[in-house]
Design a protein around this motif. Structure first.
Motif, mmCIF file in Angstrom:
data_model
loop_
_atom_site.group_PDB
_atom_site.id
_atom_site.type_symbol
_atom_site.label_atom_id
_atom_site.label_comp_id
_atom_site.label_asym_id
_atom_site.label_seq_id
_atom_site.Cartn_x
_atom_site.Cartn_y
_atom_site.Cartn_z
ATOM 1 N N HIS A 1 63.952 34.538 83.169
ATOM 2 C CA HIS A 1 64.655 35.624 83.819
ATOM 3 C C HIS A 1 64.824 36.738 82.792
ATOM 4 C CE1 HIS A 1 65.749 32.261 86.507
ATOM 5 N NE2 HIS A 1 65.739 33.191 87.438
ATOM 6 N N ILE A 2 64.711 37.963 83.259
ATOM 7 C CA ILE A 2 64.760 39.121 82.379
ATOM 8 C C ILE A 2 65.944 39.975 82.812
ATOM 9 C CG2 ILE A 2 63.509 41.157 81.558
ATOM 10 C CD1 ILE A 2 60.937 39.506 82.605
ATOM 11 N N ILE B 1 68.716 41.340 87.316
ATOM 12 C CA ILE B 1 67.941 40.130 87.037
ATOM 13 C C ILE B 1 66.529 40.274 87.599
ATOM 14 C CG2 ILE B 1 67.842 37.626 87.261
ATOM 15 C CD1 ILE B 1 70.853 37.734 88.019
ATOM 16 N N HIS B 2 65.558 40.210 86.711
ATOM 17 C CA HIS B 2 64.154 40.230 87.118
ATOM 18 C C HIS B 2 63.454 38.979 86.601
ATOM 19 C CE1 HIS B 2 63.356 44.022 89.183
ATOM 20 N NE2 HIS B 2 64.260 44.591 88.391
ATOM 21 N N THR B 3 62.231 38.800 87.052
ATOM 22 C CA THR B 3 61.384 37.699 86.588
ATOM 23 C C THR B 3 60.014 38.270 86.247
ATOM 24 O OG1 THR B 3 60.469 37.207 88.779
ATOM 25 C CG2 THR B 3 62.559 36.115 88.170
ATOM 26 N N LEU C 1 66.773 40.133 91.567
ATOM 27 C CA LEU C 1 67.376 38.934 92.150
ATOM 28 C C LEU C 1 68.896 39.048 92.266
ATOM 29 C CD1 LEU C 1 64.522 38.009 91.249
ATOM 30 C CD2 LEU C 1 65.513 35.786 90.714
ATOM 31 N N GLY C 2 69.450 40.147 91.808
ATOM 32 C CA GLY C 2 70.899 40.340 91.829
ATOM 33 C C GLY C 2 71.360 40.836 90.471
ATOM 34 N N TYR C 3 72.669 41.058 90.366
ATOM 35 C CA TYR C 3 73.258 41.450 89.090
ATOM 36 C C TYR C 3 73.882 40.227 88.435
ATOM 37 C CZ TYR C 3 72.869 46.234 90.889
ATOM 38 O OH TYR C 3 72.393 47.419 91.397
ATOM 39 N N PRO D 1 68.792 39.709 97.008
ATOM 40 C CA PRO D 1 68.846 40.632 98.150
ATOM 41 C C PRO D 1 67.455 40.873 98.731
ATOM 42 C CG PRO D 1 69.068 41.819 96.089
ATOM 43 C CD PRO D 1 69.134 40.372 95.742
ATOM 44 N N LYS D 2 67.374 40.903 100.044
ATOM 45 C CA LYS D 2 66.107 41.195 100.717
ATOM 46 C C LYS D 2 65.876 42.695 100.804
ATOM 47 C CE LYS D 2 65.317 36.846 101.611
ATOM 48 N NZ LYS D 2 64.235 36.118 100.906
#
Length: 385
Positions: free
Chosen positions: A62-63, A78-80, A250-252, A259-260
């Motif tokens: 996760h980034i 949050i990214h991947t 993916l969210g904070y 979230p879609k």
């Protein structure tokens, strides 16, 4: 099991090496601005202390990318690797680039710099660090940049157009984002045949979800552009933009909300050809005498004059109008304020023209050119107390 690696490096080469090694080991990473002071570092420490979930301790990377600093409250998007790759691949398809070569002068802890590295890394392209301060002194790279992409914010483009316009004209693609550009700046770039790509995106979407191709820019279009293939945008009745994208965060941290759809604060509209036009931020909208006023339009008109180094527009409470417009300016010559007023009087309706003018030496902006409106409002309050 993975662990969270905090990358806090001032040297961009060391930053990139640490990031690449962490991702290769399937570790999660937190990107840190090395210039942060006590306030920002305290916020980050508090956020990390809230983690009660094991999701960052899995084998999946996760980034955590910081955002929101200009509003005073930092968040960690949050990214991947998958979300970043979705953005990078859509970029390649949209601009028809098999390999993405990037010359980067933006910080890697910010999505605008990180995505340049990711595009090059993913596509097998070349990635080179640049030194913006050296460019400002006229010290240019001695190698061929004609197959490279460059990312700038409008204030950087303004400076470099005065110093090295012919060098800018060599780039295959110049991405322009981070803040609204003004018309005279775009006209100057167009006259020099710069291959500008206006962009719209954010940390939460891993950069661009909308972009204007250089051919459209050179043909005279100044809007945000077309939606990239990995994204879908919808508008509310009032024009608020919502985004669905494969690159969506993916969210904070520490909440993995997945979230879609991301509901933004941005207002815009699509023209008949499907191009997005941005009006401004809903939260920054000024309502004066019942009229809706977007600061971005006024700022663009002011910056379009030849007398201004920087400008910002806000609303001040007023017992009669509800709010009135105030313009905060950094002028090239303090005696030119009347010229600015005369120039914009021909472009803006009377209710949009500032009722108050405040001259300052410098406006509070970050490295990406984004205005810190909290600090700016504090400057105004201190002046008018």
């Amino acid at each position: 099991m993975s662990s969270l690696q905090i990358i806090d490096q001032k040297n961009p080469t060391f930053f990139a090496e640490a990031f690449q090694k962490a991702i290769a080991r399937h570790e999660s990473v937190l990107l840190v601005n090395s210039t942060w002071q006590t306030s920002e570092r305290t916020q980050i420490k508090s956020l990390l202390g809230q983690d009660q979930r094991p999701e960052l301790l899995t084998k999946k990377s996760h980034i955590l990318i910081p955002t929101g600093g200009t509003s005073g409250q930092l968040k960690l998007a949050i990214h991947t690797p998958e979300t970043l790759s979705a953005s990078a691949q859509a970029f390649q398809r949209f601009f028809a680039l098999e390999r993405v070569n990037c010359f980067c002068i933006l910080p890697l802890y910010h999505v605008s710099g990180l995505m340049q590295w990711w595009r090059s890394h993913l596509s097998g392209g070349d990635f080179k660090f640049g030194d913006y301060q050296a460019l400002k002194r006229g010290i240019l790279p001695d190698w061929d940049v004609s197959n490279f992409c460059l990312s700038l914010v409008p204030t950087q483009l303004q400076v470099l157009l005065q110093i090295c316009p012919q060098w800018l004209a060599q780039f295959r693609l110049i991405l322009l984002g981070g803040a609204p550009p003004w018309r005279s700046l775009l006209e100057q770039a167009r006259q020099l045949q710069l291959r500008i790509a206006l962009t719209y995106g954010m940390t939460e979407t891993a950069s661009q979800v909308v972009a204007l191709k250089p051919a459209d820019f050179l043909a005279g279009k100044d809007c945000a552009g077309q939606v990239l293939p990995h994204a879908n945008l919808s508008l509310s009745k009032t024009g608020l933009i919502s985004i669905a994208a494969q690159s969506l965060f993916l969210g904070y941290y520490p909440k993995f909300d997945h979230p879609k759809i991301l509901k933004t604060d941005d207002v815009g509209h699509f023209d008949q050809a499907g191009y997005l036009h941005l009006l401004g931020r809903q939260s920054q909208k000024i309502i004066s005498g019942g009229e809706n006023i977007y600061p971005a339009e006024i700022e663009a008109a002011i910056l379009g004059t030849k007398f201004v180094k920087d400008a910002a527009v806000l609303g001040l409470p007023d017992p009669y109008w509800g709010e009135v417009v105030i313009a905060v300016l950094s002028l090239k010559n303090p005696s030119d304020l009347d010229r600015v007023k005369m120039a914009i009087a021909k472009q803006l309706s009377p209710y949009k023209q500032p009722k108050h003018w405040l001259l300052v030496e410098q406006l509070p902006r970050n490295a990406q050119g984004k205005l810190n409106r909290i600090k700016l409002r504090q400057m105004i309050e201190n002046r008018y107390q």
